[in-house]
Design an enzyme around this catalytic site. Structure first.
Site, PDB file in Angstrom:
ATOM      1  N   PHE A  12       0.838  -1.208   0.000  1.00  0.00           N
ATOM      2  CA  PHE A  12       0.000   0.000   0.000  1.00  0.00           C
ATOM      3  C   PHE A  12       0.874   1.260   0.000  1.00  0.00           C
ATOM      4  CE2 PHE A  12      -2.331   2.750   3.298  1.00  0.00           C
ATOM      5  CZ  PHE A  12      -2.943   3.531   2.335  1.00  0.00           C
ATOM      6  N   GLY A  37       2.250  -7.892  -0.354  1.00  0.00           N
ATOM      7  CA  GLY A  37       2.141  -6.896  -1.426  1.00  0.00           C
ATOM      8  C   GLY A  37       1.422  -7.473  -2.639  1.00  0.00           C
ATOM      9  N   ASP A  57      13.230 -11.189  -1.038  1.00  0.00           N
ATOM     10  CA  ASP A  57      12.935 -11.078   0.393  1.00  0.00           C
ATOM     11  C   ASP A  57      14.130 -10.400   1.072  1.00  0.00           C
ATOM     12  OD1 ASP A  57      12.588 -11.434   3.091  1.00  0.00           O
ATOM     13  OD2 ASP A  57      12.184 -13.591   2.987  1.00  0.00           O
ATOM     14  N   SER A  76       7.182  -4.878   5.198  1.00  0.00           N
ATOM     15  CA  SER A  76       6.739  -5.497   6.461  1.00  0.00           C
ATOM     16  C   SER A  76       5.241  -5.733   6.375  1.00  0.00           C
ATOM     17  CB  SER A  76       6.995  -4.573   7.660  1.00  0.00           C
ATOM     18  OG  SER A  76       6.487  -5.184   8.845  1.00  0.00           O
ATOM     19  N   LYS A  92      11.579 -10.944  11.321  1.00  0.00           N
ATOM     20  CA  LYS A  92      12.788 -11.008  10.497  1.00  0.00           C
ATOM     21  C   LYS A  92      12.925  -9.798   9.573  1.00  0.00           C
ATOM     22  CE  LYS A  92      14.009 -15.079   8.730  1.00  0.00           C
ATOM     23  NZ  LYS A  92      13.811 -16.426   8.125  1.00  0.00           N
ATOM     24  N   GLY A 103      23.404  -2.234   5.909  1.00  0.00           N
ATOM     25  CA  GLY A 103      24.698  -2.610   5.342  1.00  0.00           C
ATOM     26  C   GLY A 103      24.809  -2.132   3.900  1.00  0.00           C
ATOM     27  N   TYR A 146       5.294  -7.368  15.939  1.00  0.00           N
ATOM     28  CA  TYR A 146       5.396  -6.181  15.077  1.00  0.00           C
ATOM     29  C   TYR A 146       6.055  -5.032  15.846  1.00  0.00           C
ATOM     30  CZ  TYR A 146       3.795  -2.443  11.905  1.00  0.00           C
ATOM     31  OH  TYR A 146       3.728  -1.379  11.038  1.00  0.00           O
ATOM     32  N   ARG A 187      -7.901  -4.488   8.658  1.00  0.00           N
ATOM     33  CA  ARG A 187      -7.890  -3.209   9.375  1.00  0.00           C
ATOM     34  C   ARG A 187      -9.278  -2.578   9.313  1.00  0.00           C
ATOM     35  NH1 ARG A 187      -1.975  -0.789   8.112  1.00  0.00           N
ATOM     36  NH2 ARG A 187      -2.289  -1.754   6.101  1.00  0.00           N
TER      37      ARG A 187
HETATM   38  N1  UDP Z   1     -11.322  -2.656  14.670  1.00  0.00           N
HETATM   39  C1  UDP Z   1     -12.679  -2.869  14.748  1.00  0.00           C
HETATM   40  N2  UDP Z   1     -13.274  -3.679  13.811  1.00  0.00           N
HETATM   41  C2  UDP Z   1     -12.574  -4.268  12.800  1.00  0.00           C
HETATM   42  C3  UDP Z   1     -11.183  -4.032  12.725  1.00  0.00           C
HETATM   43  C4  UDP Z   1     -10.592  -3.227  13.677  1.00  0.00           C
HETATM   44  O1  UDP Z   1     -13.356  -2.358  15.643  1.00  0.00           O
HETATM   45  O2  UDP Z   1     -13.188  -4.995  12.004  1.00  0.00           O
HETATM   46  C5  UDP Z   1     -10.701  -1.772  15.663  1.00  0.00           C
HETATM   47  C6  UDP Z   1      -9.454  -2.341  16.340  1.00  0.00           C
HETATM   48  O3  UDP Z   1      -9.801  -3.083  17.470  1.00  0.00           O
HETATM   49  C7  UDP Z   1      -8.673  -1.082  16.680  1.00  0.00           C
HETATM   50  C8  UDP Z   1      -9.077  -0.108  15.583  1.00  0.00           C
HETATM   51  O4  UDP Z   1     -10.265  -0.611  14.995  1.00  0.00           O
HETATM   52  O5  UDP Z   1      -9.075  -0.581  17.921  1.00  0.00           O
HETATM   53  C9  UDP Z   1      -8.030   0.046  14.497  1.00  0.00           C
HETATM   54  O6  UDP Z   1      -7.666  -1.246  14.090  1.00  0.00           O
HETATM   55  P1  UDP Z   1      -6.733  -1.500  12.845  1.00  0.00           P
HETATM   56  O7  UDP Z   1      -6.541  -2.969  12.746  1.00  0.00           O
HETATM   57  O8  UDP Z   1      -7.260  -0.796  11.662  1.00  0.00           O
HETATM   58  O9  UDP Z   1      -5.354  -0.781  13.193  1.00  0.00           O
HETATM   59  P2  UDP Z   1      -4.460  -0.641  14.530  1.00  0.00           P
HETATM   60  O10 UDP Z   1      -4.476   0.802  14.787  1.00  0.00           O
HETATM   61  O11 UDP Z   1      -5.089  -1.402  15.658  1.00  0.00           O
HETATM   62  O12 UDP Z   1      -3.165  -1.200  14.139  1.00  0.00           O
END
Ligand code: UDP
Length: 314
Positions: A12, A37, A57, A76, A92, A103, A146, A187
């Site tokens: 992205f 990706g 990689d 990542s 990794k 490097g 992460y 997300r």
């Molecule tokens: N979240 C949610 N429903 C979803 C996915 C995520 O309520 O289907 C919430 C998640 O618990 C977090 C926020 O949305 O509090 C953002 O989550 P995301 O995975 O987008 O990114 P983060 O900031 O947590 O890495």
């Protein structure tokens, strides 16, 4: 012509960075192992003379022929479901991958910029988050793979800066959205938009009172570009401080899509940060940067993209 290596080029953010550097007249070398990706994100660049792609990689030894002016390390997994699926690769690429690229940067006398994250602040006890805050991370929790990879990445990058006098830049990226996010990356933004468009319930985790601050991708790319060209080696937050609860965000998505879906509540993932908002004083004062795209405008552009993706799938 300046030459730049972008790792995670098919992702992205990496793909948008490739576009920006091409537009600025650079020769761009994109590198990606294509685990998370998508080659479609950079397909339009393949006919260009000043673009080349290496399927590789970066956790393994990295070699690029010729000189390099800049290296941007964006390889990542970045969404919680991705890094939970491939935790070891995540560790990794942040550690071994970063070491390999540092490097390479040293060998080529190139400036290296690493993609760090607001996750270095963990579930923050300081709000909004300034760069001086050291964070509240659980190293052995599920997100630790992460968060700690990125914290190590910052540490080794700073060590190369201090001990090898390498030119380095560290951007701490807060939640970013826009075209080319994967609809299924788990997300919140692609999840809610996908659910709304398919007429499914929107899944808010926990009670939906946790907050995030969403930055549109073109703003982020501009902040990164400015940081790279600046002379500032300490970490800089780039993000949009416009903070919103997940409940409010769900309502915005329902309104935007005109969907009749409902919001349902499912368990909060372990160690999910309760609040997140960048303090961007440094970006403003040092880089002269602040976000330009409002959430309503950014969401409209992103919705159009996802509608297109869903149409091609069907
Ligand atoms: N979240 C949610 N429903 C979803 C996915 C995520 O309520 O289907 C919430 C998640 O618990 C977090 C926020 O949305 O509090 C953002 O989550 P995301 O995975 O987008 O990114 P983060 O900031 O947590 O890495």
């Amino acid at each position: 012509m300046k030459r730049v290596l972008v790792t995670g080029a098919a992702g992205f953010l990496g793909s948008h960075l490739c576009d920006r550097f091409i537009a600025e007249g650079y020769h761009v070398i994109g590198m990606d192992n294509l685990i998370t990706g998508n080659i479609k994100n950079i397909e339009h660049l393949f006919p260009l003379k000043n673009f080349e792609f290496h399927h590789h990689d970066v956790s393994k030894f990295v070699h690029v022929a010729g000189n390099l002016d800049y290296i941007l390390h964006f390889a990542s997994p970045a969404s919680p479901i991705d890094y939970l699926k491939i935790p070891i690769q995540t560790l990794k690429v942040g550690s071994l991958g970063t070491h390999n690229l540092l490097g390479l940067a040293l060998a080529k006398n190139a400036r290296m910029l690493i993609a760090s994250t607001s996750e270095v602040y963990g579930d923050p006890l300081v709000h909004p988050q300034t760069e001086e805050y050291w964070g509240n991370v659980n190293p052995v929790g599920p997100r630790g793979v992460y968060d700690e990879a990125k914290r190590f990445q910052e540490a080794i990058t700073m060590a190369y800066h201090t001990y090898h006098h390498l030119e380095t830049r560290i951007v701490r990226i807060f939640n970013t959205y826009g075209p080319r996010m994967r609809l299924d990356d788990g997300r919140v933004l692609p999840a809610f938009i996908g659910q709304a468009l398919r007429g499914e319930n929107l899944t808010a985790f926990g009670d939906g009172s946790q907050t995030r601050s969403f930055c549109y991708v073109s703003d982020l790319v501009d902040g990164i570009y400015r940081l790279l060209l600046s002379d500032y080696a300490q970490p800089v937050n780039i993000g949009n401080p416009d903070e919103i609860t997940i409940n409010e965000f769900a309502q915005e998505i329902l309104k935007l899509t005109g969907s009749k879906s409902k919001v349902i509540y499912t368990p909060l993932p372990t160690d999910d940060p309760k609040q997140r908002r960048p303090d961007i004083t440094k970006a403003k004062t040092i880089l002269g940067w602040s976000p330009k795209v409002s959430r309503s405008e950014g969401l409209r552009m992103t919705l159009e993209y996802f509608k297109g993706v869903i149409k091609t799938k069907n």
